[in-house]
Design an enzyme around this catalytic site. Sequence first.
Site, PDB file in Angstrom:
ATOM      1  N   ASP A 351       0.811  -1.213   0.000  1.00 22.25           N
ATOM      2  CA  ASP A 351       0.000   0.000   0.000  1.00 22.25           C
ATOM      3  C   ASP A 351       0.849   1.269   0.000  1.00 22.25           C
ATOM      4  O   ASP A 351       0.406   2.324  -0.453  1.00 22.25           O
ATOM      5  CB  ASP A 351      -0.923   0.023   1.221  1.00 22.25           C
ATOM      6  CG  ASP A 351      -2.036  -1.009   1.116  1.00 22.25           C
ATOM      7  OD1 ASP A 351      -2.323  -1.446  -0.010  1.00 22.25           O
ATOM      8  OD2 ASP A 351      -2.605  -1.371   2.156  1.00 22.25           O
ATOM      9  N   HIS A 471      -9.600  -2.292  -2.392  1.00 23.03           N
ATOM     10  CA  HIS A 471      -8.463  -2.404  -3.290  1.00 23.03           C
ATOM     11  C   HIS A 471      -8.694  -3.453  -4.367  1.00 23.03           C
ATOM     12  O   HIS A 471      -9.267  -4.519  -4.102  1.00 23.03           O
ATOM     13  CB  HIS A 471      -7.193  -2.761  -2.509  1.00 23.03           C
ATOM     14  CG  HIS A 471      -6.765  -1.708  -1.538  1.00 23.03           C
ATOM     15  ND1 HIS A 471      -5.727  -1.879  -0.647  1.00 23.03           N
ATOM     16  CD2 HIS A 471      -7.232  -0.444  -1.325  1.00 23.03           C
ATOM     17  CE1 HIS A 471      -5.574  -0.786   0.067  1.00 23.03           C
ATOM     18  NE2 HIS A 471      -6.483   0.105  -0.321  1.00 23.03           N
ATOM     19  N   ASP A 473      -6.620  -5.457  -5.617  1.00 21.23           N
ATOM     20  CA  ASP A 473      -5.918  -6.727  -5.391  1.00 21.23           C
ATOM     21  C   ASP A 473      -6.711  -7.680  -4.505  1.00 21.23           C
ATOM     22  O   ASP A 473      -6.295  -8.822  -4.278  1.00 21.23           O
ATOM     23  CB  ASP A 473      -4.514  -6.500  -4.828  1.00 21.23           C
ATOM     24  CG  ASP A 473      -4.500  -5.912  -3.417  1.00 21.23           C
ATOM     25  OD1 ASP A 473      -5.572  -5.582  -2.878  1.00 21.23           O
ATOM     26  OD2 ASP A 473      -3.389  -5.765  -2.863  1.00 21.23           O
ATOM     27  N   CYS A 644      -0.865  -7.734  -0.057  1.00 24.50           N
ATOM     28  CA  CYS A 644      -0.863  -6.478   0.700  1.00 24.50           C
ATOM     29  C   CYS A 644       0.409  -6.326   1.527  1.00 24.50           C
ATOM     30  O   CYS A 644       0.880  -5.205   1.738  1.00 24.50           O
ATOM     31  CB  CYS A 644      -2.061  -6.413   1.638  1.00 24.50           C
ATOM     32  SG  CYS A 644      -3.657  -6.709   0.860  1.00 24.50           S
TER      33      CYS A 644
END
Length: 662
Positions: A351, A471, A473, A644
């Site tokens: 991030d 997000h 992902d 992440c």
Amino acid sequence: MAPQRAVQLSLKKPTYAVCVVGIETYVDVYSDVPEGAETFSVSGSPGVEVFTVYNIARVTEPTGKAYWPLNAGVDVIISVDTASKALNDLEVQVSYFGLQKAALGHSVLYLTGTDISLDVDTGRTGKVKRSHGDKKTWRWGPEGYGAVLLVNCDRDSFWSREIDLTSTQLTSLDDLQDMAPMVLSCDGPDELFDSHKLVLNVPFSDSRRMGVFCARGGNSLSDYKQVLGPQHLYYEVERRPGEREISFYVEGLTFPDADFLGLVSLSVSLVDTKTLPEVPYFTDTVTFRMAPWIMTPNTQCPLELYVCSVLDSHGSNEKFLKDISDLVLKANCKLIVCPWAENRNDRWIQDEMEFGYIEAPHKSFPVVFDSPRDRGLKYFPYKRILGPDFGYVIRETQFAGVSGLDSFGNLDISPPVTVEGKEYPLGRILIGSSFPKSGGRRMAKVVRDFLKAQQVQAPVELYSDWLWVGHVDEFLSFVPTSDQKGFRLLLASPSACLNLFQEKKEEGYGEAAQFDGLNHQVKRSINEILEDRILRSDNLYAQRCIDWNREVLKQELGLTERDIVDIPQLFYLKDSHAEAFFPDMVNMVVLGKYLGIPKPYGPIINGCCCLEEKVRSLLEPLGLCCTFIDDYLSYHKLCGEIHCGTNVRRKPFPFKWWHMVP
């Protein structure tokens, strides 16, 4: 080529002019003509090319003792092919004739040839070569031309704490390699430059986007002086006696952005200092395009994997780090662990930053893009990654606060694709957004504008605001394959998971439990999951959101259903936003063919996790190796997964960005 200046002749006295090699000069043979003159002839000494321009319908080229008519609009153009050795050593003579063919008068033009040219790597070969073509235009494509400028955003000096571009003084000779070489040719008699000067200048709008250093040889930093930049719009070139070439180095100061298309130019002018106001004889201009920041997709070879060492109430993530280390060893890339003292227990390194690179024909280096998200890892990209041949860029929000969608787990990129005949050889950037909802969270405009302005990886906005974290992902990933397509898009699929569980129930395994093997999580049998109406409703909603993105991805990336693999996954709603019900398997790290996948702790059937077994059956036939890693306590319970908590720097594309057409 259109004449750049005109010279008027006189019958009473010689005319003197300076002529730049390769540049045409118009000779005015009509301003001072003897009375009764009907025709004229023109000749030049060796080294002077004389040619005429006329309308063939009105004029026949003279032969024998015939001359050019004065009443038919015949233009005389001259040029020189070399620089003079002495002042006024070249000559042009014009003679005028009446009806009796006797010469009525003569005009003489004495010329001094000088070779003035500003040259850069317009051919994109990595070296400066003399160019007689168009240096003011920049053209994309394999047949294109025009020089490339790197943003000097690394830090080559170990003694400096600042990015190189912030300094008006050279801090390391290595820094010259990050700049574009430029050569000024300035050949001619030394006496010519007693009454003429060479002036480099940059438009005001470009002065804050580029800097120019003059090189005077030697190995001392003092031999390189910044002569153009934000504080210097022009520079009177210091030409030494006998000097024929002067070297410069040009650095980029800003990336393309919403207010900057990426093109900058600078010019050199030969100026006559004997007149007031001073008159430029000739100007040569070169144009650069700033190299864009380029992201790399999962299909590119991994070079380095970054991960954080953290400590929680249940202990450290030491076991996770060991599993990641084993995976990195298989993939033959480098592991970099950010210690607790530097991450301040902020584990979400994906991030915080995104790795990319910039490239010119002579040089390429990685550049880390620092996200507006500022938590424990806030200073890590600048303090620990920025360095020699490792650049840094950031875009910060000025007024509005930072949202969860500003984190770079919400930033991904596809492999190269072709969409309805349009090629994207560097892939397309994917950004999570609030579409198709009205309102909601979006990535900061300054970041979206920056990504779009790079031009080479045309961004696509997806719908990620349906997720709690928000997000991209969390529901998609790309993996490389060895077949003709070269990759697959993985999408999280609640439908695939519910169908799998239904199959297992019908096979008699309805009591097999999700979260089996986890002591700190309530187990849920397949039967209970299938009978949970709220959970089923939540996942119907999640599936609709993913399907919306599925259609956008198919359309914008030119994909078919054969290019997509559905990975079983369940979600649950929390305050109208979704979270992963069990570790989110698409939120994986991809290291070549080796995949580090969150261990889902699915129902154990015949000694195997049925979720793991299903994923293996989908991905291993594609040549991929699946390793399931426990991230439950250190990542999943904190609303994140392996992707992440890791970040990968990858090998740049072999394709050169300037060969594409945006």
